[in-house]
Design an enzyme around this catalytic site. Structure first.
Site, PDB file in Angstrom:
ATOM      1  N   HIS A 100       0.843  -1.195   0.000  1.00  0.00           N
ATOM      2  CA  HIS A 100       0.000   0.000   0.000  1.00  0.00           C
ATOM      3  C   HIS A 100       0.877   1.244   0.000  1.00  0.00           C
ATOM      4  CE1 HIS A 100      -3.150   2.832   1.079  1.00  0.00           C
ATOM      5  NE2 HIS A 100      -3.973   1.914   0.592  1.00  0.00           N
ATOM      6  N   ASP A 158      -7.930  -5.588  -0.137  1.00  0.00           N
ATOM      7  CA  ASP A 158      -8.390  -6.514  -1.163  1.00  0.00           C
ATOM      8  C   ASP A 158      -7.987  -7.967  -0.915  1.00  0.00           C
ATOM      9  OD1 ASP A 158      -9.636  -4.575  -2.892  1.00  0.00           O
ATOM     10  OD2 ASP A 158      -7.637  -3.845  -3.337  1.00  0.00           O
TER      11      ASP A 158
HETATM   12  N1  CMC Z   1       4.111  -7.700  -4.630  1.00  0.00           N
HETATM   13  C1  CMC Z   1       5.434  -7.662  -4.837  1.00  0.00           C
HETATM   14  N2  CMC Z   1       6.191  -6.548  -4.717  1.00  0.00           N
HETATM   15  C2  CMC Z   1       5.543  -5.420  -4.370  1.00  0.00           C
HETATM   16  C3  CMC Z   1       4.159  -5.390  -4.140  1.00  0.00           C
HETATM   17  C4  CMC Z   1       3.434  -6.585  -4.287  1.00  0.00           C
HETATM   18  N3  CMC Z   1       2.122  -6.604  -4.088  1.00  0.00           N
HETATM   19  N4  CMC Z   1       3.787  -4.128  -3.829  1.00  0.00           N
HETATM   20  C5  CMC Z   1       4.908  -3.397  -3.846  1.00  0.00           C
HETATM   21  N5  CMC Z   1       5.986  -4.171  -4.180  1.00  0.00           N
HETATM   22  C6  CMC Z   1       7.381  -3.748  -4.250  1.00  0.00           C
HETATM   23  C7  CMC Z   1       7.634  -2.883  -5.471  1.00  0.00           C
HETATM   24  O1  CMC Z   1       7.967  -3.669  -6.576  1.00  0.00           O
HETATM   25  C8  CMC Z   1       8.754  -2.008  -4.998  1.00  0.00           C
HETATM   26  O2  CMC Z   1       9.932  -2.771  -5.015  1.00  0.00           O
HETATM   27  P1  CMC Z   1      11.366  -2.062  -5.325  1.00  0.00           P
HETATM   28  O3  CMC Z   1      11.548  -1.051  -4.232  1.00  0.00           O
HETATM   29  O4  CMC Z   1      12.324  -3.172  -5.310  1.00  0.00           O
HETATM   30  O5  CMC Z   1      11.223  -1.434  -6.687  1.00  0.00           O
HETATM   31  C9  CMC Z   1       8.419  -1.762  -3.527  1.00  0.00           C
HETATM   32  O6  CMC Z   1       7.621  -2.897  -3.124  1.00  0.00           O
HETATM   33  C10 CMC Z   1       7.628  -0.483  -3.275  1.00  0.00           C
HETATM   34  O7  CMC Z   1       6.426  -0.535  -4.001  1.00  0.00           O
HETATM   35  P2  CMC Z   1       5.867   0.604  -4.940  1.00  0.00           P
HETATM   36  O8  CMC Z   1       5.563   0.015  -6.285  1.00  0.00           O
HETATM   37  O9  CMC Z   1       6.741   1.807  -4.889  1.00  0.00           O
HETATM   38  O10 CMC Z   1       4.509   0.933  -4.197  1.00  0.00           O
HETATM   39  P3  CMC Z   1       3.376   1.932  -4.665  1.00  0.00           P
HETATM   40  O11 CMC Z   1       3.027   2.733  -3.476  1.00  0.00           O
HETATM   41  O12 CMC Z   1       3.752   2.653  -5.891  1.00  0.00           O
HETATM   42  O13 CMC Z   1       2.192   0.923  -5.043  1.00  0.00           O
HETATM   43  C11 CMC Z   1       0.447  -0.630  -4.758  1.00  0.00           C
HETATM   44  C12 CMC Z   1       1.215   0.532  -4.146  1.00  0.00           C
HETATM   45  C13 CMC Z   1      -0.734  -0.945  -3.853  1.00  0.00           C
HETATM   46  C14 CMC Z   1      -0.067  -0.230  -6.141  1.00  0.00           C
HETATM   47  C15 CMC Z   1       1.390  -1.862  -4.875  1.00  0.00           C
HETATM   48  O14 CMC Z   1       1.768  -2.271  -3.581  1.00  0.00           O
HETATM   49  C16 CMC Z   1       0.752  -3.013  -5.625  1.00  0.00           C
HETATM   50  O15 CMC Z   1       0.833  -3.047  -6.852  1.00  0.00           O
HETATM   51  N6  CMC Z   1       0.116  -3.993  -4.917  1.00  0.00           N
HETATM   52  C17 CMC Z   1      -0.586  -5.064  -5.579  1.00  0.00           C
HETATM   53  C18 CMC Z   1      -1.946  -4.588  -6.098  1.00  0.00           C
HETATM   54  C19 CMC Z   1      -2.917  -4.344  -4.967  1.00  0.00           C
HETATM   55  O16 CMC Z   1      -3.098  -5.154  -4.091  1.00  0.00           O
HETATM   56  N7  CMC Z   1      -3.626  -3.187  -5.016  1.00  0.00           N
HETATM   57  C20 CMC Z   1      -4.630  -2.811  -4.027  1.00  0.00           C
HETATM   58  C21 CMC Z   1      -4.201  -1.629  -3.226  1.00  0.00           C
HETATM   59  S1  CMC Z   1      -5.156  -1.321  -1.735  1.00  0.00           S
HETATM   60  C22 CMC Z   1      -6.783  -0.985  -2.158  1.00  0.00           C
HETATM   61  C23 CMC Z   1      -6.998  -0.258  -3.406  1.00  0.00           C
HETATM   62  O17 CMC Z   1      -6.483   0.810  -3.681  1.00  0.00           O
HETATM   63  O18 CMC Z   1      -7.798  -0.782  -4.214  1.00  0.00           O
END
Ligand code: CMC
Length: 393
Positions: free
Chosen positions: A270, A327
């Site tokens: 998140h 989720d």
């Molecule tokens: N699985 C594997 N790696 C992850 C995940 C995950 N679910 N989420 C984040 N990371 C890694 C990401 O690759 C990055 O790694 P690195 O620093 O090595 O590049 C690090 O963790 C930081 O993540 P980020 O991409 O900078 O995080 P963000 O704030 O941009 O994205 C997010 C947040 C929720 C989109 C992301 O965590 C994600 O894609 N999660 C999976 C999809 C998901 O469950 N979404 C629902 C979110 S909550 C409710 C909603 O909004 O609907």
């Protein structure tokens, strides 16, 4: 453009001031209008939570009754709107239908384009909250090829939705108290979440003075993606795949950690929560409770628990502070209620409606509201000179 600072994904940009929802991501705190989510989830129906989120206070009895009545009165769709459904047929994508139909509501409401006073805004909010549920259920019925079920004015919000989803001409669906309670809780937990992708989209659209329905429709489109509301579908697809193919969660996790695969653990991580997502904690408990009371054994819950266990012990997830989000467990509840997978993100949209309305209202009511217009860092060619077609390489 040298003075412009790039903030990728707006990770550190405060785009507005808002009174609606407070989140402390370090401590896993979520409050609607100052009230802890745990208290609202335990004690309030979705309608009460919606009133709180939209109008800023817990409703007194007469305010609640008045709001509930407005929702009941607004449930039916204009008869000519029903014709839209005929055009989608049986492979309608419920999110596409929802976004289009919510936008179309504008054509059936004389006041929504230029609300003159608070009562016009109240009516628009009640219309949207109520009709989104009618549209959702009708699009489901269209998809499965059954006749659309009309709303019943004597039923409460959640019961009425379930009636439109599951009743047929030859059978009146009667939900159990567990189902009603679980769905209320699901919706309450989705009611608002400050400046997430869809809500900031709603505010973005609202900032151009677009009407409430058009702004909410844009929110629905933003919610659709698998990184946002679409994650609740992606989680179940992931759990199902692991279950069907008998994959070892630890091996699956290796693929997630390998950046080359581009795979993510859906339902984890998140932008704001760096400790735990309080909604996930509540939903996990509720999922257990519900399955037990309903005597359901869902093998996907076991897969989810195993994945969570493996993830929470894994350095990759620990270092990045990745925890289950809303989720991860919500789909287990929706499945137990009997909601089909293609409706999961629609359920999220119904739940998020109060938050979108409240945020639209803040923009609408702020006399100093300024159009949202971020800048960019230009990375293209600085200047080219036009060349005739036959001289182009
Ligand atoms: N699985 C594997 N790696 C992850 C995940 C995950 N679910 N989420 C984040 N990371 C890694 C990401 O690759 C990055 O790694 P690195 O620093 O090595 O590049 C690090 O963790 C930081 O993540 P980020 O991409 O900078 O995080 P963000 O704030 O941009 O994205 C997010 C947040 C929720 C989109 C992301 O965590 C994600 O894609 N999660 C999976 C999809 C998901 O469950 N979404 C629902 C979110 S909550 C409710 C909603 O909004 O609907």
């Amino acid at each position: 453009t040298g003075h412009i600072t790039l903030d990728d994904g707006y990770g550190n940009t405060g785009s507005c001031q808002s009174d609606v929802t407070f989140i402390d991501g370090e401590q896993g705190i979520l409050r609607y209008r100052g009230y802890p989510i745990e208290q609202i989830a335990e004690n309030s129906s979705f309608i009460e939570a919606a009133y709180l989120v939209i109008f800023g206070k817990l409703p007194k009895q007469d305010e609640r009754d008045n709001f509930a009545q407005a929702l009941a009165d607004n449930a039916p769709l204009h008869q000519s709107m029903m014709k839209h459904f005929d055009g989608y047929g049986s492979n309608g994508q419920p999110m596409a239908v929802l976004s289009a139909m919510v936008n179309s509501l504008t054509a059936y409401d004389p006041h929504v384009m230029h609300p003159a006073d608070e009562s016009d805004v109240f009516n628009a909010a009640a219309t949207l909250m109520s009709k989104v549920r009618t549209i959702a259920a009708a699009s489901h019925k269209t998809t499965i090829g059954e006749p659309i079920v009309y709303p019943r004015p004597d039923l409460k919000y959640v019961e009425n939705f379930l009636h439109m989803m599951f009743s047929t001409p030859y059978h009146d669906y009667e939900p159990t108290p567990e189902v009603v309670r679980a769905l209320n809780m699901f919706l309450v937990l989705h009611a608002d979440h400050e400046q997430n992708c869809s809500t900031s989209t709603v505010r973005m659209v609202a900032s151009s003075k677009a009407n409430m329905f058009a702004s909410a429709s844009a929110g629905i489109s933003a919610l659709w993606g698998p990184l946002h509301g679409g994650a609740n579908v992606a989680v179940i697809e992931m759990l199902q795949k692991i279950y069907d193919e008998g994959l070892d969660p630890a091996v699956f996790m290796d693929e997630v950690k390998d950046k080359e695969t581009g795979r993510k653990l859906m339902g984890f991580g998140h932008r704001v929560y760096k400790n735990f997502d309080p909604r996930a904690t509540i939903l996990k408990g509720a999922a257990f409770d519900m399955l037990e009371k309903m005597n359901i054994d869902d093998p996907l819950l076991d897969v989810a628990l195993k994945l969570e266990e493996v993830a929470l012990k894994d350095d990759y997830f620990v270092e990045r502070k990745l925890y289950p989000n809303v989720d991860f467990y919500s789909g287990i509840i929706l499945r137990a209620i009997g909601i089909p997978l293609d409706m999961f993100t629609v359920m999220f949209a119904i739940g998020r409606m109060p938050g979108w309305i409240a945020n639209w209202k803040e923009v609408h009511e702020d006399p100093k509201s300024r159009i949202y217009r971020p800048r960019q860092i230009y990375t293209g060619d600085v200047e080219n000179t036009w060349i005739p077609r036959n001289e182009r390489s």
